[in-house]
Scaffold this motif. Structure first.
Motif, PDB file in Angstrom:
ATOM      1  N   ARG A 116      18.454   2.095  -1.910  1.00  7.75           N
ATOM      2  CA  ARG A 116      18.008   0.704  -1.744  1.00  7.75           C
ATOM      3  C   ARG A 116      17.867   0.360  -0.262  1.00  7.75           C
ATOM      4  O   ARG A 116      16.915  -0.301   0.152  1.00  7.75           O
ATOM      5  CB  ARG A 116      18.987  -0.252  -2.412  1.00  7.75           C
ATOM      6  CG  ARG A 116      18.933  -0.238  -3.911  1.00  7.75           C
ATOM      7  CD  ARG A 116      19.906  -1.256  -4.522  1.00  7.75           C
ATOM      8  NE  ARG A 116      20.079  -0.993  -5.920  1.00  7.75           N
ATOM      9  CZ  ARG A 116      21.178  -0.492  -6.480  1.00  7.75           C
ATOM     10  NH1 ARG A 116      22.250  -0.245  -5.745  1.00  7.75           N
ATOM     11  NH2 ARG A 116      21.230  -0.267  -7.772  1.00  7.75           N
ATOM     12  N   THR A 145      14.761   2.118   1.154  1.00  8.13           N
ATOM     13  CA  THR A 145      13.559   1.431   0.677  1.00  8.13           C
ATOM     14  C   THR A 145      13.343   0.126   1.436  1.00  8.13           C
ATOM     15  O   THR A 145      12.233  -0.150   1.910  1.00  8.13           O
ATOM     16  CB  THR A 145      13.660   1.160  -0.841  1.00  8.13           C
ATOM     17  OG1 THR A 145      13.722   2.412  -1.523  1.00  8.13           O
ATOM     18  CG2 THR A 145      12.471   0.380  -1.352  1.00  8.13           C
ATOM     19  N   ALA A 146      14.383  -0.655   1.569  1.00  7.02           N
ATOM     20  CA  ALA A 146      14.264  -1.949   2.259  1.00  7.02           C
ATOM     21  C   ALA A 146      13.907  -1.762   3.733  1.00  7.02           C
ATOM     22  O   ALA A 146      13.051  -2.479   4.270  1.00  7.02           O
ATOM     23  CB  ALA A 146      15.554  -2.738   2.125  1.00  7.02           C
ATOM     24  N   GLY A 190      10.178  -0.939   4.246  1.00  5.38           N
ATOM     25  CA  GLY A 190       9.172  -1.836   3.700  1.00  5.38           C
ATOM     26  C   GLY A 190       8.765  -1.564   2.266  1.00  5.38           C
ATOM     27  O   GLY A 190       7.765  -2.093   1.791  1.00  5.38           O
ATOM     28  N   GLY A 191       9.543  -0.781   1.559  1.00  3.39           N
ATOM     29  CA  GLY A 191       9.234  -0.493   0.163  1.00  3.39           C
ATOM     30  C   GLY A 191       9.602  -1.648  -0.747  1.00  3.39           C
ATOM     31  O   GLY A 191      10.343  -2.558  -0.359  1.00  3.39           O
ATOM     32  N   THR A 192       9.091  -1.597  -1.949  1.00  2.00           N
ATOM     33  CA  THR A 192       9.363  -2.659  -2.924  1.00  2.00           C
ATOM     34  C   THR A 192       9.999  -2.125  -4.203  1.00  2.00           C
ATOM     35  O   THR A 192      10.177  -2.866  -5.158  1.00  2.00           O
ATOM     36  CB  THR A 192       8.067  -3.396  -3.292  1.00  2.00           C
ATOM     37  OG1 THR A 192       7.149  -2.454  -3.851  1.00  2.00           O
ATOM     38  CG2 THR A 192       7.445  -4.070  -2.082  1.00  2.00           C
ATOM     39  N   SER A 225      12.489  -0.917  -7.073  1.00  4.27           N
ATOM     40  CA  SER A 225      13.790  -1.316  -7.600  1.00  4.27           C
ATOM     41  C   SER A 225      14.532  -0.032  -7.959  1.00  4.27           C
ATOM     42  O   SER A 225      14.020   0.813  -8.682  1.00  4.27           O
ATOM     43  CB  SER A 225      13.583  -2.181  -8.841  1.00  4.27           C
ATOM     44  OG  SER A 225      14.811  -2.466  -9.438  1.00  4.27           O
ATOM     45  N   SER A 239      14.022   5.165  -9.619  1.00  4.02           N
ATOM     46  CA  SER A 239      13.185   4.264  -8.828  1.00  4.02           C
ATOM     47  C   SER A 239      12.078   3.715  -9.713  1.00  4.02           C
ATOM     48  O   SER A 239      11.521   4.436 -10.542  1.00  4.02           O
ATOM     49  CB  SER A 239      12.556   5.017  -7.651  1.00  4.02           C
ATOM     50  OG  SER A 239      11.610   4.202  -6.996  1.00  4.02           O
ATOM     51  N   SER A 286       9.249   2.892  -8.570  1.00  4.23           N
ATOM     52  CA  SER A 286       7.972   3.223  -7.951  1.00  4.23           C
ATOM     53  C   SER A 286       7.837   4.712  -7.679  1.00  4.23           C
ATOM     54  O   SER A 286       8.324   5.230  -6.672  1.00  4.23           O
ATOM     55  CB  SER A 286       7.794   2.451  -6.642  1.00  4.23           C
ATOM     56  OG  SER A 286       6.582   2.822  -6.018  1.00  4.23           O
ATOM     57  N   GLU A 302       6.066   5.339  -4.294  1.00  2.62           N
ATOM     58  CA  GLU A 302       6.869   5.304  -3.071  1.00  2.62           C
ATOM     59  C   GLU A 302       7.694   6.572  -2.916  1.00  2.62           C
ATOM     60  O   GLU A 302       7.954   7.006  -1.800  1.00  2.62           O
ATOM     61  CB  GLU A 302       7.797   4.093  -3.053  1.00  2.62           C
ATOM     62  CG  GLU A 302       7.097   2.800  -2.725  1.00  2.62           C
ATOM     63  CD  GLU A 302       8.045   1.619  -2.658  1.00  2.62           C
ATOM     64  OE1 GLU A 302       9.275   1.809  -2.506  1.00  2.62           O
ATOM     65  OE2 GLU A 302       7.545   0.491  -2.778  1.00  2.62           O
ATOM     66  N   THR A 338      -0.312   4.605  -0.772  1.00  2.96           N
ATOM     67  CA  THR A 338       1.106   4.251  -0.643  1.00  2.96           C
ATOM     68  C   THR A 338       1.828   5.312   0.171  1.00  2.96           C
ATOM     69  O   THR A 338       1.815   6.489  -0.197  1.00  2.96           O
ATOM     70  CB  THR A 338       1.772   4.160  -2.042  1.00  2.96           C
ATOM     71  OG1 THR A 338       1.034   3.252  -2.840  1.00  2.96           O
ATOM     72  CG2 THR A 338       3.215   3.696  -1.936  1.00  2.96           C
TER      73      THR A 338
END
Length: 88
Positions: A33, A36-37, A40-42, A44, A63, A65, A68, A75
Motif C-alpha cells: 500500500r 502504491t501510494a 501515484g498508484g490507485t 487497492s 492487488s 490493479s 499497475e 499504465t
C-alpha cells in the motif's frame, strides 16, 4: 525427514501457523500500500485467507490493479506486490 500427509495437514491447520502467515501477509500488504501510494498508484491492496478443498490453508495479498503490477502501454509498472514481498 519427510512429513506424512497427516502431519502436514495438522501443522497446516494449526492456529499458530495460520496466525503467523496472516501477520506476514498484513506486513506485506502494508508495504505494498505504501509503495502504491508513494508512486501515484490507485490499486487497492487486500489480504484474502481461506482453506482449499483439500484442507490446505492459504493467505494471499491481492492487488485490484493487474495493470499497475505488470504495466501496460498506458499504465506504468509499479510492481508493489512483488517489491513488498521481497522487502518483508
Amino acid at each position: 525427514m519427510r512429513l506424512s500427509n497427516r502431519t502436514f495437514q495438522k501443522i497446516n491447520r494449526s492456529r499458530a501457523v495460520q496466525d503467523a502467515v496472516a501477520r506476514k501477509a498484513q506486513r506485506v500488504a502494508a508495504t505494498a500500500r505504501s509503495i502504491t501510494a508513494n508512486e501515484g498508484g490507485t490499486a487497492s491492496i487486500t489480504v484474502v485467507s481461506g482453506v482449499r478443498p483439500g484442507g490446505r490453508a492459504y493467505t494471499n495479498v491481492v492487488s485490484s490493479s493487474r495493470d499497475e503490477e505488470y504495466g501496460t502501454e498506458t499504465t506504468p509498472r509499479i510492481r508493489a506486490l512483488g517489491r513488498a514481498a521481497r522487502a518483508n
